[in-house]
Design a protein around this motif. Sequence first.
Motif, mmCIF file in Angstrom:
data_model
loop_
_atom_site.group_PDB
_atom_site.id
_atom_site.type_symbol
_atom_site.label_atom_id
_atom_site.label_comp_id
_atom_site.label_asym_id
_atom_site.label_seq_id
_atom_site.Cartn_x
_atom_site.Cartn_y
_atom_site.Cartn_z
ATOM 1 N N ALA A 428 4.771 -13.183 2.214
ATOM 2 C CA ALA A 428 3.476 -13.829 1.884
ATOM 3 C C ALA A 428 3.333 -13.964 0.684
ATOM 4 O O ALA A 428 2.648 -15.285 0.039
ATOM 5 C CB ALA A 428 2.574 -13.119 2.576
ATOM 6 N N VAL A 429 3.716 -13.040 -0.514
ATOM 7 C CA VAL A 429 3.166 -13.119 -1.695
ATOM 8 C C VAL A 429 4.210 -14.297 -2.595
ATOM 9 O O VAL A 429 3.713 -14.886 -3.488
ATOM 10 C CB VAL A 429 4.161 -11.862 -2.063
ATOM 11 C CG1 VAL A 429 4.089 -11.843 -3.943
ATOM 12 C CG2 VAL A 429 3.557 -10.415 -1.315
ATOM 13 N N ASP A 430 5.159 -14.778 -1.737
ATOM 14 C CA ASP A 430 6.046 -15.612 -2.224
ATOM 15 C C ASP A 430 4.998 -16.730 -2.658
ATOM 16 O O ASP A 430 5.443 -18.092 -3.336
ATOM 17 C CB ASP A 430 7.175 -15.531 -1.702
ATOM 18 C CG ASP A 430 8.642 -14.522 -2.341
ATOM 19 O OD1 ASP A 430 7.786 -13.774 -2.614
ATOM 20 O OD2 ASP A 430 9.772 -14.492 -1.617
ATOM 21 N N ASP A 431 4.901 -16.940 -1.246
ATOM 22 C CA ASP A 431 4.187 -18.225 -0.610
ATOM 23 C C ASP A 431 2.932 -18.534 -0.916
ATOM 24 O O ASP A 431 2.521 -19.992 -1.464
ATOM 25 C CB ASP A 431 3.936 -19.062 0.554
ATOM 26 C CG ASP A 431 5.403 -18.845 1.819
ATOM 27 O OD1 ASP A 431 6.180 -19.002 0.464
ATOM 28 O OD2 ASP A 431 5.604 -18.305 2.751
ATOM 29 N N LEU A 432 1.914 -17.322 -0.947
ATOM 30 C CA LEU A 432 0.884 -17.657 -1.801
ATOM 31 C C LEU A 432 0.865 -18.317 -3.650
ATOM 32 O O LEU A 432 1.406 -17.822 -4.646
ATOM 33 C CB LEU A 432 -0.167 -16.436 -2.106
ATOM 34 C CG LEU A 432 -0.600 -16.420 -0.527
ATOM 35 C CD1 LEU A 432 -1.041 -14.167 -1.030
ATOM 36 C CD2 LEU A 432 -1.380 -16.540 -0.214
ATOM 37 N N ARG A 433 -0.023 -19.705 -3.596
ATOM 38 C CA ARG A 433 -0.055 -19.960 -4.810
ATOM 39 C C ARG A 433 -0.783 -20.150 -5.909
ATOM 40 O O ARG A 433 -1.981 -19.929 -5.928
ATOM 41 C CB ARG A 433 -0.295 -21.981 -4.368
ATOM 42 C CG ARG A 433 1.426 -22.184 -3.419
ATOM 43 C CD ARG A 433 1.459 -23.574 -3.938
ATOM 44 N NE ARG A 433 0.562 -24.204 -3.153
ATOM 45 C CZ ARG A 433 0.331 -24.726 -1.901
ATOM 46 N NH1 ARG A 433 1.536 -24.083 -0.974
ATOM 47 N NH2 ARG A 433 -1.213 -24.986 -1.284
ATOM 48 N N TYR A 434 -1.207 -18.314 -6.872
ATOM 49 C CA TYR A 434 -2.227 -17.807 -7.500
ATOM 50 C C TYR A 434 -1.423 -17.605 -8.392
ATOM 51 O O TYR A 434 -0.853 -16.757 -8.375
ATOM 52 C CB TYR A 434 -3.283 -17.081 -6.449
ATOM 53 C CG TYR A 434 -3.798 -17.498 -5.294
ATOM 54 C CD1 TYR A 434 -5.059 -17.608 -5.673
ATOM 55 C CD2 TYR A 434 -3.482 -18.080 -3.887
ATOM 56 C CE1 TYR A 434 -5.773 -18.471 -4.500
ATOM 57 C CE2 TYR A 434 -3.856 -18.279 -2.643
ATOM 58 C CZ TYR A 434 -5.445 -18.695 -3.446
ATOM 59 O OH TYR A 434 -5.738 -19.612 -2.011
ATOM 60 N N GLY A 435 -2.169 -17.799 -9.983
ATOM 61 C CA GLY A 435 -1.540 -16.727 -10.819
ATOM 62 C C GLY A 435 -1.569 -15.072 -10.756
ATOM 63 O O GLY A 435 -0.581 -15.170 -11.508
ATOM 64 N N CYS A 436 -2.003 -15.257 -9.872
ATOM 65 C CA CYS A 436 -1.909 -13.170 -9.886
ATOM 66 C C CYS A 436 -2.390 -12.951 -8.404
ATOM 67 O O CYS A 436 -3.072 -13.337 -7.435
ATOM 68 C CB CYS A 436 -2.966 -11.873 -10.908
ATOM 69 S SG CYS A 436 -2.617 -10.521 -10.335
ATOM 70 N N ILE A 437 -1.601 -11.718 -7.676
ATOM 71 C CA ILE A 437 -1.272 -11.348 -6.423
ATOM 72 C C ILE A 437 -1.246 -9.559 -6.485
ATOM 73 O O ILE A 437 -0.697 -9.765 -7.002
ATOM 74 C CB ILE A 437 0.271 -11.781 -5.074
ATOM 75 C CG1 ILE A 437 0.386 -13.244 -6.226
ATOM 76 C CG2 ILE A 437 -0.454 -11.542 -4.118
ATOM 77 C CD1 ILE A 437 -0.579 -14.405 -5.137
ATOM 78 N N GLY A 438 -2.456 -9.403 -6.018
ATOM 79 C CA GLY A 438 -2.611 -8.129 -5.802
ATOM 80 C C GLY A 438 -2.040 -7.365 -4.393
ATOM 81 O O GLY A 438 -2.617 -8.066 -3.474
ATOM 82 N N VAL A 439 -1.494 -6.427 -4.176
ATOM 83 C CA VAL A 439 -0.968 -5.596 -2.818
ATOM 84 C C VAL A 439 -1.279 -4.824 -2.974
ATOM 85 O O VAL A 439 -0.473 -4.411 -3.716
ATOM 86 C CB VAL A 439 0.671 -6.355 -3.307
ATOM 87 C CG1 VAL A 439 1.257 -5.184 -1.559
ATOM 88 C CG2 VAL A 439 1.217 -7.226 -2.980
ATOM 89 N N ASN A 440 -2.415 -4.514 -2.083
ATOM 90 C CA ASN A 440 -3.051 -3.268 -2.184
ATOM 91 C C ASN A 440 -3.744 -2.732 -3.582
ATOM 92 O O ASN A 440 -4.056 -1.840 -3.986
ATOM 93 C CB ASN A 440 -1.572 -1.913 -1.079
ATOM 94 C CG ASN A 440 -1.713 -2.142 -0.198
ATOM 95 O OD1 ASN A 440 -2.385 -2.879 0.487
ATOM 96 N ND2 ASN A 440 -0.598 -1.303 -0.066
ATOM 97 N N ALA A 441 -3.684 -4.373 -4.214
ATOM 98 C CA ALA A 441 -5.046 -3.076 -5.393
ATOM 99 C C ALA A 441 -5.706 -5.190 -6.002
ATOM 100 O O ALA A 441 -5.321 -6.194 -5.066
ATOM 101 C CB ALA A 441 -3.859 -3.490 -6.574
ATOM 102 N N TRP A 442 -6.474 -4.932 -5.978
ATOM 103 C CA TRP A 442 -7.116 -5.839 -6.842
ATOM 104 C C TRP A 442 -6.534 -6.936 -7.415
ATOM 105 O O TRP A 442 -6.469 -6.333 -8.675
ATOM 106 C CB TRP A 442 -8.693 -5.136 -7.265
ATOM 107 C CG TRP A 442 -9.713 -6.593 -7.830
ATOM 108 C CD1 TRP A 442 -9.727 -8.121 -7.447
ATOM 109 C CD2 TRP A 442 -10.602 -6.263 -8.864
ATOM 110 N NE1 TRP A 442 -10.832 -8.065 -7.549
ATOM 111 C CE2 TRP A 442 -10.980 -8.002 -8.943
ATOM 112 C CE3 TRP A 442 -11.527 -5.368 -9.713
ATOM 113 C CZ2 TRP A 442 -12.436 -8.019 -9.335
ATOM 114 C CZ3 TRP A 442 -12.536 -5.793 -10.841
ATOM 115 C CH2 TRP A 442 -12.851 -6.551 -10.404
ATOM 116 N N THR A 443 -6.863 -7.984 -7.570
ATOM 117 C CA THR A 443 -6.455 -8.991 -9.190
ATOM 118 C C THR A 443 -6.865 -7.884 -10.656
ATOM 119 O O THR A 443 -6.228 -8.508 -11.250
ATOM 120 C CB THR A 443 -6.562 -10.864 -8.898
ATOM 121 O OG1 THR A 443 -7.239 -10.417 -8.072
ATOM 122 C CG2 THR A 443 -5.243 -10.644 -7.363
ATOM 123 N N GLY A 444 -8.096 -7.465 -10.058
ATOM 124 C CA GLY A 444 -8.423 -7.322 -11.373
ATOM 125 C C GLY A 444 -7.572 -6.781 -12.539
ATOM 126 O O GLY A 444 -7.773 -6.131 -13.593
#
Length: 546
Positions: A428-444
């Motif tokens: 899922a992390v690989d496939d998400l087309r976003y500049g930043c992925i947060g895993v249990n963390a906010w992308t902030g």
Amino acid sequence: MRTVESVDAIDRDLERLSMAKDAWARTSVARKISLLQALRRNVHSIAPDWVSAAANAKGLRENSPLAGEEWISGPWAVLYAINRYLRTLNAIDNTGEPRLPPMRVRAGGQVALDVFPYSVYDRVLLNGVRAEVRMQQGVDIQQTRRSAAAFYREAQPDGHLAVVLGAGNISSIAPLDVLYKLLAEGAVCMLKMNPVNDYLGPIFERAFEPFVDAGFLRFAYGGAETGAYLCAHPAVDRIHVTGSERTHNAIVAQAGSGKQITSELGNVSPTIVVPGAWSAADVRFQAENIATQKAHNAGFNCIAAQVLILPRDWEHSGALRDEVARVFERMEPRPEYYPGAAARRIDAAGPESGLRCVIDIDRNADAAFFQNETFSGVLATVELPGDTEAFVRAAVAFANERLHGTLGANVIAHPRTMRESSALVEQAVDDLRYGCIGVNAWTGVGYFITETPWGAYPGHTIDDIQSGIGVVHNSYFLERTEKSVVRAPFTPFPRSARSGERTLLPRPPWFITNTRQAEVGRALCDFENAPNPLAAARVAALALRA
């Protein structure tokens, strides 16, 4: 709102900058280091004035813990960035190139750099937080090394004059954008303050006095007319804007041909909750996490969570949604300080909606909510059917295909789920087309730590801009990055030991529910100004009392 004295004043400043651009491009690394050290002293000195002005303008009550948002996303973010740029510039000064963190080749050949934690202090202050930067496909380890800090590999680089159009929400955006243009690209800068927060301009001018006095930075004030004049000015080579897609398109029309335009334009940010065996304490803590993703800075963030994607068949979906709403109800009241927010909220959620609210939207609806960033306190929930695997794949497809923009996405998964279904979550992390992925963390968090490039997923064009083109922050000066992945513990210390997570991180300081965040934020600023064991211990002690 401050205004410029005249067009003649702008012309004079642009002329001075234009005359200085080649000199700045060829300034020694040693002098840049000296200017940054002076800037660090100044930022620390003016930090209380900076925080006080921002908190007052945003309507926070006196001594509110939420002033911690201003400490952390204001002066601390800039001080943190200065120290990471100093680390890179010192390496360049000593060896001619940055000292890159450990690199590895992922399955499929993609290069990844483990950029955080770097030091013992990183491990102490944000224990359990990790970040990696993934390069675009086809970029190998040698190319990553050779292309990093490309500007500093030129013998006699040409100078450039960049206009930075500052954002009006998070106070560190404009200073950080200026620093990246100055340091990574070697461009002199004209910073046009946003009318929403131009009260910070005089404070920033005091902080950046070393660069202003040297002739490498100027400030401009005013509304759209000033911005249009700057963008169209023939002396300007480059433009960087943080704002909306509409603003970007107007700038493109004003600038004409021949100018490089980079941008960070926000998105409709998703938060995907992966089903798992959660406890009631997990539901409460992750509700705080999700509420923070929405309500930090009153919702006026380019990566504020806008669509919460829940598993329809999971026993905790309703409880999690309701707990997020309860966090909103209990939080300190704060006004909708950003212009137009009330109208956008009412348009999205109706006239009876609260300043922070949760609404439900059918996944099949032709909802404008999925295509327009509301920039308000509205969080929508969407439920998707299926078992864990079917849900995760559907959620990723929904985020990629139905939601506008590619700046940031969040994924929340229990440690047991991460162990038992690691391939599914990582895919899922690989496939998400976003500049930043947060895993249990906010992308902030990916915004705060400057090691991670900040910008949209690559591939947008001027004609299909979505979340923008280019990156900022990026303290290793990497070229051709794809995305950053930031990971945080699912459970806080000490409960983390029972979930099998090796972390000492308590309730994170960026959580809106952290009653000590103002004290922690100020202590973090003191630490970055003068890193030492005693200052680090003070931060840790305050954090553990949250």
